[in-house]
Design a protein around this motif. Structure first.
Motif, PDB file in Angstrom:
ATOM      1  N   ILE A  63     -20.856 -16.682 -32.950  1.00 19.15           N
ATOM      2  CA  ILE A  63     -19.515 -16.771 -33.239  1.00 19.15           C
ATOM      3  C   ILE A  63     -18.744 -15.550 -32.914  1.00 19.15           C
ATOM      4  O   ILE A  63     -19.284 -14.303 -32.996  1.00 19.15           O
ATOM      5  CB  ILE A  63     -19.288 -16.806 -34.757  1.00 19.15           C
ATOM      6  CG1 ILE A  63     -19.860 -18.172 -35.334  1.00 19.15           C
ATOM      7  CG2 ILE A  63     -17.741 -16.487 -35.229  1.00 19.15           C
ATOM      8  CD1 ILE A  63     -20.109 -18.235 -37.000  1.00 19.15           C
ATOM      9  N   ILE A  64     -17.507 -16.166 -32.150  1.00 19.31           N
ATOM     10  CA  ILE A  64     -16.868 -14.878 -31.477  1.00 19.31           C
ATOM     11  C   ILE A  64     -15.569 -14.798 -32.653  1.00 19.31           C
ATOM     12  O   ILE A  64     -14.835 -15.909 -32.901  1.00 19.31           O
ATOM     13  CB  ILE A  64     -16.271 -15.112 -30.209  1.00 19.31           C
ATOM     14  CG1 ILE A  64     -17.302 -15.192 -29.237  1.00 19.31           C
ATOM     15  CG2 ILE A  64     -15.116 -14.209 -29.791  1.00 19.31           C
ATOM     16  CD1 ILE A  64     -17.084 -15.517 -27.934  1.00 19.31           C
ATOM     17  N   ALA A  65     -15.200 -13.880 -33.335  1.00 16.39           N
ATOM     18  CA  ALA A  65     -14.017 -13.671 -34.321  1.00 16.39           C
ATOM     19  C   ALA A  65     -13.095 -12.668 -33.734  1.00 16.39           C
ATOM     20  O   ALA A  65     -13.326 -11.587 -33.485  1.00 16.39           O
ATOM     21  CB  ALA A  65     -14.646 -13.212 -35.576  1.00 16.39           C
ATOM     22  N   ALA A  66     -11.675 -13.042 -33.676  1.00 14.54           N
ATOM     23  CA  ALA A  66     -10.721 -12.341 -33.030  1.00 14.54           C
ATOM     24  C   ALA A  66      -9.822 -12.144 -34.309  1.00 14.54           C
ATOM     25  O   ALA A  66      -9.115 -12.971 -34.734  1.00 14.54           O
ATOM     26  CB  ALA A  66      -9.928 -13.018 -31.829  1.00 14.54           C
ATOM     27  N   ALA A  79     -20.795 -12.345 -43.450  1.00 16.90           N
ATOM     28  CA  ALA A  79     -21.125 -12.386 -45.014  1.00 16.90           C
ATOM     29  C   ALA A  79     -21.480 -13.793 -45.284  1.00 16.90           C
ATOM     30  O   ALA A  79     -22.292 -14.128 -46.161  1.00 16.90           O
ATOM     31  CB  ALA A  79     -20.155 -12.062 -45.831  1.00 16.90           C
ATOM     32  N   TYR A  80     -21.125 -14.924 -44.556  1.00 17.46           N
ATOM     33  CA  TYR A  80     -21.288 -16.257 -44.700  1.00 17.46           C
ATOM     34  C   TYR A  80     -22.434 -16.913 -43.809  1.00 17.46           C
ATOM     35  O   TYR A  80     -22.667 -18.394 -43.924  1.00 17.46           O
ATOM     36  CB  TYR A  80     -20.024 -16.995 -44.875  1.00 17.46           C
ATOM     37  CG  TYR A  80     -19.152 -16.851 -46.048  1.00 17.46           C
ATOM     38  CD1 TYR A  80     -19.460 -16.985 -47.157  1.00 17.46           C
ATOM     39  CD2 TYR A  80     -18.029 -16.100 -45.964  1.00 17.46           C
ATOM     40  CE1 TYR A  80     -18.758 -16.465 -48.523  1.00 17.46           C
ATOM     41  CE2 TYR A  80     -16.971 -15.868 -46.888  1.00 17.46           C
ATOM     42  CZ  TYR A  80     -17.444 -16.073 -48.325  1.00 17.46           C
ATOM     43  OH  TYR A  80     -16.498 -15.758 -49.136  1.00 17.46           O
ATOM     44  N   THR A  81     -22.809 -16.229 -42.886  1.00 15.03           N
ATOM     45  CA  THR A  81     -23.750 -16.960 -41.897  1.00 15.03           C
ATOM     46  C   THR A  81     -24.534 -16.039 -41.403  1.00 15.03           C
ATOM     47  O   THR A  81     -24.333 -14.820 -41.142  1.00 15.03           O
ATOM     48  CB  THR A  81     -22.868 -17.486 -40.605  1.00 15.03           C
ATOM     49  OG1 THR A  81     -23.874 -18.204 -39.807  1.00 15.03           O
ATOM     50  CG2 THR A  81     -22.107 -16.463 -39.946  1.00 15.03           C
ATOM     51  N   PRO A  82     -25.855 -16.559 -41.099  1.00 20.80           N
ATOM     52  CA  PRO A  82     -26.994 -15.553 -40.548  1.00 20.80           C
ATOM     53  C   PRO A  82     -26.571 -15.555 -38.771  1.00 20.80           C
ATOM     54  O   PRO A  82     -27.347 -14.912 -38.160  1.00 20.80           O
ATOM     55  CB  PRO A  82     -28.247 -16.311 -40.734  1.00 20.80           C
ATOM     56  CG  PRO A  82     -27.874 -17.810 -40.642  1.00 20.80           C
ATOM     57  CD  PRO A  82     -26.459 -17.882 -41.424  1.00 20.80           C
ATOM     58  N   LEU A  83     -25.614 -16.182 -38.387  1.00 18.09           N
ATOM     59  CA  LEU A  83     -25.368 -16.512 -36.886  1.00 18.09           C
ATOM     60  C   LEU A  83     -25.078 -14.800 -36.259  1.00 18.09           C
ATOM     61  O   LEU A  83     -24.201 -14.217 -37.037  1.00 18.09           O
ATOM     62  CB  LEU A  83     -24.502 -17.245 -36.462  1.00 18.09           C
ATOM     63  CG  LEU A  83     -25.038 -18.620 -36.812  1.00 18.09           C
ATOM     64  CD1 LEU A  83     -23.663 -19.642 -36.417  1.00 18.09           C
ATOM     65  CD2 LEU A  83     -26.095 -18.999 -35.967  1.00 18.09           C
ATOM     66  N   PRO A  84     -25.289 -14.421 -35.117  1.00 13.27           N
ATOM     67  CA  PRO A  84     -24.546 -13.428 -34.713  1.00 13.27           C
ATOM     68  C   PRO A  84     -22.915 -13.439 -34.486  1.00 13.27           C
ATOM     69  O   PRO A  84     -22.568 -14.436 -33.971  1.00 13.27           O
ATOM     70  CB  PRO A  84     -25.211 -12.984 -33.228  1.00 13.27           C
ATOM     71  CG  PRO A  84     -25.675 -14.508 -32.898  1.00 13.27           C
ATOM     72  CD  PRO A  84     -26.045 -14.898 -34.018  1.00 13.27           C
ATOM     73  N   ILE A  85     -22.432 -12.300 -34.769  1.00 10.30           N
ATOM     74  CA  ILE A  85     -20.949 -12.231 -34.638  1.00 10.30           C
ATOM     75  C   ILE A  85     -20.582 -11.393 -33.655  1.00 10.30           C
ATOM     76  O   ILE A  85     -20.726 -10.174 -33.526  1.00 10.30           O
ATOM     77  CB  ILE A  85     -20.216 -11.856 -35.991  1.00 10.30           C
ATOM     78  CG1 ILE A  85     -20.924 -12.786 -37.094  1.00 10.30           C
ATOM     79  CG2 ILE A  85     -18.544 -12.018 -35.859  1.00 10.30           C
ATOM     80  CD1 ILE A  85     -20.753 -14.005 -37.169  1.00 10.30           C
ATOM     81  N   VAL A  86     -19.502 -11.506 -32.743  1.00 11.57           N
ATOM     82  CA  VAL A  86     -18.956 -10.801 -31.717  1.00 11.57           C
ATOM     83  C   VAL A  86     -17.393 -10.636 -31.802  1.00 11.57           C
ATOM     84  O   VAL A  86     -16.720 -11.825 -32.266  1.00 11.57           O
ATOM     85  CB  VAL A  86     -19.305 -11.359 -30.291  1.00 11.57           C
ATOM     86  CG1 VAL A  86     -18.267 -10.159 -29.231  1.00 11.57           C
ATOM     87  CG2 VAL A  86     -20.519 -11.642 -29.950  1.00 11.57           C
ATOM     88  N   GLY A  87     -17.031  -9.428 -32.386  1.00 17.38           N
ATOM     89  CA  GLY A  87     -15.593  -9.086 -32.752  1.00 17.38           C
ATOM     90  C   GLY A  87     -15.021  -8.856 -31.616  1.00 17.38           C
ATOM     91  O   GLY A  87     -15.364  -8.012 -30.859  1.00 17.38           O
ATOM     92  N   VAL A  88     -13.706  -9.403 -31.539  1.00 17.42           N
ATOM     93  CA  VAL A  88     -12.574  -9.007 -30.535  1.00 17.42           C
ATOM     94  C   VAL A  88     -11.398  -8.444 -31.255  1.00 17.42           C
ATOM     95  O   VAL A  88     -10.586  -9.328 -31.889  1.00 17.42           O
ATOM     96  CB  VAL A  88     -12.025 -10.332 -29.679  1.00 17.42           C
ATOM     97  CG1 VAL A  88     -11.289  -9.849 -28.666  1.00 17.42           C
ATOM     98  CG2 VAL A  88     -13.434 -11.122 -29.116  1.00 17.42           C
ATOM     99  N   PRO A  89     -11.132  -7.256 -31.161  1.00 13.50           N
ATOM    100  CA  PRO A  89     -10.172  -6.534 -32.000  1.00 13.50           C
ATOM    101  C   PRO A  89      -8.823  -6.689 -31.153  1.00 13.50           C
ATOM    102  O   PRO A  89      -8.877  -6.689 -30.033  1.00 13.50           O
ATOM    103  CB  PRO A  89     -10.520  -5.092 -32.237  1.00 13.50           C
ATOM    104  CG  PRO A  89     -11.694  -4.872 -31.062  1.00 13.50           C
ATOM    105  CD  PRO A  89     -12.205  -6.184 -30.772  1.00 13.50           C
ATOM    106  N   MET A  90      -7.912  -7.028 -31.940  1.00 15.33           N
ATOM    107  CA  MET A  90      -6.430  -7.820 -31.076  1.00 15.33           C
ATOM    108  C   MET A  90      -5.763  -6.296 -31.012  1.00 15.33           C
ATOM    109  O   MET A  90      -5.503  -5.487 -32.083  1.00 15.33           O
ATOM    110  CB  MET A  90      -5.813  -8.644 -31.935  1.00 15.33           C
ATOM    111  CG  MET A  90      -6.440  -9.993 -31.926  1.00 15.33           C
ATOM    112  SD  MET A  90      -6.192 -10.963 -30.456  1.00 15.33           S
ATOM    113  CE  MET A  90      -8.073 -10.706 -29.585  1.00 15.33           C
ATOM    114  N   LYS A  91      -4.962  -6.187 -30.047  1.00 17.15           N
ATOM    115  CA  LYS A  91      -3.909  -5.087 -29.726  1.00 17.15           C
ATOM    116  C   LYS A  91      -2.772  -5.333 -30.752  1.00 17.15           C
ATOM    117  O   LYS A  91      -2.453  -6.507 -30.910  1.00 17.15           O
ATOM    118  CB  LYS A  91      -3.431  -5.133 -28.356  1.00 17.15           C
ATOM    119  CG  LYS A  91      -2.627  -3.746 -28.076  1.00 17.15           C
ATOM    120  CD  LYS A  91      -2.218  -3.647 -26.627  1.00 17.15           C
ATOM    121  CE  LYS A  91      -1.309  -2.339 -26.651  1.00 17.15           C
ATOM    122  NZ  LYS A  91      -0.953  -2.324 -25.168  1.00 17.15           N
TER     123      LYS A  91
END
Length: 153
Positions: A63-66, A79-91
């Motif tokens: 999952i990619i979370a922006a 918190a809701y998934t065992p999958l790896p999360i990649v965060g993209v912080p927005m400007k």
């Protein structure tokens, strides 16, 4: 898309879409099927919980979370998934994205979120494809070819 999505992209706001275009384009260039949803951890927490908690059973593998501002969307998803999360912080206009970055990287133990640079959505797609490549050799090959071409440019 004909193939079942392997990457889930979740954005906190429709206004994040322009910054995520590079991510979408890169996934498409790699041939990675994805799904995209807009759901704010603050404004639509039930939607975030439902989407996140069912991602693995839908075949999502990364999952990619922006998100911007108080950008804990990736942490809520984690918190809701065992999958790896990649965060993209927005400007952001307030603090240039430092608020988003710090919200993503300062996760508590047990709720990891990998994080790319502020606005680094293309790298999020590359990293997600690398993760897929650990189990799906076709994606490892695509990333290796991408890096070879990059080195030759």
């Amino acid at each position: 898309m004909a193939d079942a999505p392997l990457v889930g992209i979740i954005m906190g706001s429709k206004s994040d879409l322009p910054a995520m275009e590079a991510c979408i384009k890169q996934l498409e260039e790699f041939g990675v099927p994805y799904e995209l949803v807009v759901a704010s951890a603050h404004r639509a927490p039930t939607k975030v919980r439902e989407w996140s908690s069912t991602a693995a059973e839908r075949g999502i593998r990364v999952i990619i979370a922006a998100a911007g501002k108080a950008a804990h969307l990736g942490g809520v998803v984690a918190a809701y998934t065992p999958l790896p999360i990649v965060g993209v912080p927005m400007k952001t206009s307030d603090l240039g994205g430092m608020d988003s970055l710090l919200s993503m990287v300062q996760m508590p133990a047990g709720v990891p979120v990998a994080c790319v640079a502020i606005g680094g959505s293309r790298n999020a797609a590359i990293y997600a494809t690398q993760i897929l490549g650990t189990a799906l050799p076709a994606y490892a090959t695509k990333v290796a070819e991408f890096k070879r071409q990059m080195a030759e440019a």
